[in-house]
Scaffold this active site. Structure first.
Site, PDB file in Angstrom:
ATOM      1  N   THR A   1     -51.304 -19.665 -20.341  1.00 30.59           N
ATOM      2  CA  THR A   1     -50.892 -19.948 -18.965  1.00 30.59           C
ATOM      3  C   THR A   1     -51.729 -19.137 -17.986  1.00 30.59           C
ATOM      4  O   THR A   1     -52.283 -19.674 -17.029  1.00 30.59           O
ATOM      5  CB  THR A   1     -49.395 -19.602 -18.762  1.00 30.59           C
ATOM      6  OG1 THR A   1     -48.639 -20.281 -19.762  1.00 30.59           O
ATOM      7  CG2 THR A   1     -48.910 -20.002 -17.383  1.00 30.59           C
TER       8      THR A   1
ATOM      9  N   ASP B   1     -47.474 -14.482 -23.386  1.00 23.48           N
ATOM     10  CA  ASP B   1     -47.288 -14.643 -24.832  1.00 23.48           C
ATOM     11  C   ASP B   1     -48.652 -14.929 -25.462  1.00 23.48           C
ATOM     12  O   ASP B   1     -49.352 -14.005 -25.880  1.00 23.48           O
ATOM     13  CB  ASP B   1     -46.268 -15.763 -25.056  1.00 23.48           C
ATOM     14  CG  ASP B   1     -45.936 -15.981 -26.525  1.00 23.48           C
ATOM     15  OD1 ASP B   1     -46.340 -15.155 -27.361  1.00 23.48           O
ATOM     16  OD2 ASP B   1     -45.264 -16.979 -26.841  1.00 23.48           O
TER      17      ASP B   1
ATOM     18  N   GLY C   1     -40.191 -18.938 -13.942  1.00 27.19           N
ATOM     19  CA  GLY C   1     -39.734 -17.732 -14.622  1.00 27.19           C
ATOM     20  C   GLY C   1     -39.900 -16.433 -13.860  1.00 27.19           C
ATOM     21  O   GLY C   1     -39.148 -15.491 -14.073  1.00 27.19           O
TER      22      GLY C   1
ATOM     23  N   GLU D   1     -46.520 -12.683 -13.244  1.00 24.19           N
ATOM     24  CA  GLU D   1     -46.003 -13.459 -14.367  1.00 24.19           C
ATOM     25  C   GLU D   1     -44.776 -12.771 -14.942  1.00 24.19           C
ATOM     26  O   GLU D   1     -44.710 -11.538 -14.974  1.00 24.19           O
ATOM     27  CB  GLU D   1     -47.079 -13.582 -15.458  1.00 24.19           C
ATOM     28  CG  GLU D   1     -47.760 -14.938 -15.524  1.00 24.19           C
ATOM     29  CD  GLU D   1     -46.844 -16.083 -15.988  1.00 24.19           C
ATOM     30  OE1 GLU D   1     -45.606 -16.034 -15.790  1.00 24.19           O
ATOM     31  OE2 GLU D   1     -47.375 -17.043 -16.547  1.00 24.19           O
ATOM     32  N   ASP D   2     -43.834 -13.561 -15.419  1.00 27.38           N
ATOM     33  CA  ASP D   2     -42.666 -12.991 -16.083  1.00 27.38           C
ATOM     34  C   ASP D   2     -43.057 -12.417 -17.444  1.00 27.38           C
ATOM     35  O   ASP D   2     -42.690 -11.309 -17.800  1.00 27.38           O
ATOM     36  CB  ASP D   2     -41.543 -14.033 -16.228  1.00 27.38           C
ATOM     37  CG  ASP D   2     -42.031 -15.378 -16.770  1.00 27.38           C
ATOM     38  OD1 ASP D   2     -43.248 -15.538 -17.021  1.00 27.38           O
ATOM     39  OD2 ASP D   2     -41.193 -16.275 -16.942  1.00 27.38           O
TER      40      ASP D   2
ATOM     41  N   ASP E   1     -35.955 -18.397 -19.246  1.00 25.74           N
ATOM     42  CA  ASP E   1     -34.967 -19.389 -19.685  1.00 25.74           C
ATOM     43  C   ASP E   1     -35.148 -19.848 -21.120  1.00 25.74           C
ATOM     44  O   ASP E   1     -36.233 -19.724 -21.698  1.00 25.74           O
ATOM     45  CB  ASP E   1     -35.081 -20.634 -18.802  1.00 25.74           C
ATOM     46  CG  ASP E   1     -36.360 -21.418 -19.091  1.00 25.74           C
ATOM     47  OD1 ASP E   1     -37.445 -20.824 -18.989  1.00 25.74           O
ATOM     48  OD2 ASP E   1     -36.257 -22.602 -19.450  1.00 25.74           O
TER      49      ASP E   1
HETATM   50  P1  IMP Z   1     -48.199 -18.213 -22.671  1.00 27.82           P
HETATM   51  O1  IMP Z   1     -48.951 -19.308 -21.976  1.00 27.82           O
HETATM   52  O2  IMP Z   1     -48.079 -18.460 -24.157  1.00 27.82           O
HETATM   53  O3  IMP Z   1     -48.739 -16.843 -22.392  1.00 27.82           O
HETATM   54  O4  IMP Z   1     -46.705 -18.283 -22.177  1.00 27.82           O
HETATM   55  C1  IMP Z   1     -46.345 -17.891 -20.913  1.00 27.82           C
HETATM   56  C2  IMP Z   1     -45.131 -18.618 -20.381  1.00 27.82           C
HETATM   57  O5  IMP Z   1     -44.276 -19.069 -21.430  1.00 27.82           O
HETATM   58  C3  IMP Z   1     -44.295 -17.671 -19.540  1.00 27.82           C
HETATM   59  O6  IMP Z   1     -44.628 -17.790 -18.190  1.00 27.82           O
HETATM   60  C4  IMP Z   1     -42.878 -18.093 -19.832  1.00 27.82           C
HETATM   61  O7  IMP Z   1     -42.444 -19.020 -18.870  1.00 27.82           O
HETATM   62  C5  IMP Z   1     -42.935 -18.742 -21.184  1.00 27.82           C
HETATM   63  N1  IMP Z   1     -42.441 -17.837 -22.253  1.00 27.82           N
HETATM   64  C6  IMP Z   1     -43.169 -17.127 -23.138  1.00 27.82           C
HETATM   65  N2  IMP Z   1     -42.392 -16.414 -23.967  1.00 27.82           N
HETATM   66  C7  IMP Z   1     -41.116 -16.682 -23.582  1.00 27.82           C
HETATM   67  C8  IMP Z   1     -39.834 -16.210 -24.056  1.00 27.82           C
HETATM   68  O8  IMP Z   1     -39.682 -15.413 -24.991  1.00 27.82           O
HETATM   69  N3  IMP Z   1     -38.750 -16.706 -23.392  1.00 27.82           N
HETATM   70  C9  IMP Z   1     -38.841 -17.578 -22.351  1.00 27.82           C
HETATM   71  N4  IMP Z   1     -40.015 -18.024 -21.877  1.00 27.82           N
HETATM   72  C10 IMP Z   1     -41.148 -17.581 -22.499  1.00 27.82           C
HETATM   73 MG    MG Z   2     -43.260 -18.682 -16.625  1.00 22.92          MG
END
Ligand code: IMP
Ligand code: MG
Length: 179
Positions: A111, A107, A48, A103-104, A163
């Site tokens: 990650t 959330d 991403g 990081e993109d 994506d």
């Molecule tokens: P986390 O581990 O919940 O913080 O999620 C992080 C990863 O989830 C990011 O690196 C993205 O690849 C993916 N992600 C989180 N939210 C979105 C979204 O709204 N659209 C697409 N990918 C997302």
């Molecule tokens: Mg990502």
């Protein structure tokens, strides 16, 4: 283009490339100022973050800056699986260097927590986090994020590298899901 359809879902324009570009440039300036005289390795978290990394890295004003790419995935469809896999692709020496993880989007933060844990095993001097987007609702300020481009709501988004089941990464602007 105001709307796009990817698989079974509709998305509408949310953040324009001009806004992204402005934010990323500001971030690059801050990082460049903060990292003067440091041996910095930027780490792109694939897939991403590839577009964000390209956008940011060309604005980084540090002669010694290096970039590398690592992979780790936690998302399948529009829902986090909560299962973070291990890092692959870090071949550079990290010990004693300042790492800036790119990081993109953050959330839940799961990650990035996993990435930090794995990177710290390699004894870097410091690890900073730079994210293009942050969804504060689920992240809930679990720990400080060094560089945040923009905070957004909880909507699922695509574009600029992000994506929906592998589609939409090529979109130059960012789109959000139409529920
Ligand atoms: P986390 O581990 O919940 O913080 O999620 C992080 C990863 O989830 C990011 O690196 C993205 O690849 C993916 N992600 C989180 N939210 C979105 C979204 O709204 N659209 C697409 N990918 C997302
Ligand atoms: Mg990502």
């Amino acid at each position: 283009m105001n709307r796009v359809k990817l698989h079974d879902k509709e998305f509408e324009i949310f953040i324009t490339y001009a806004q992204i570009n402005e934010n990323v440039k500001k971030m690059a300036l801050r990082i460049s100022n903060d990292m003067k005289n440091e041996d910095v390795l930027f780490i792109c978290i694939l897939n991403g973050s590839f577009m964000f990394t390209a956008e940011l890295f060309k604005e980084i004003d540090l002669e010694q800056a290096e970039v590398t790419f690592m992979r780790l995935s936690s998302y399948s469809g529009t829902d986090t699986t909560g299962q973070v896999k291990k890092l692959i692709g870090l071949n550079e020496s990290v010990e004693g260097r300042v790492l800036v993880v790119l990081e993109d989007i953050i959330d839940t933060g799961n990650t990035i927590v996993e990435v930090l844990k794995l990177l710290k095993e390699h004894k870097p001097k410091d690890v900073k986090i730079a994210t293009m987007l942050l969804k504060p609702e689920k992240f809930n300020n679990k720990f400080p994020i060094d560089y945040v481009g923009m905070e957004i709501g909880n909507d699922f988004i695509v574009g600029f590298g992000l994506d929906y089941d592998q589609k939409g990464r090529n979109l130059k602007d960012i789109y959000k899901i139409v529920e």
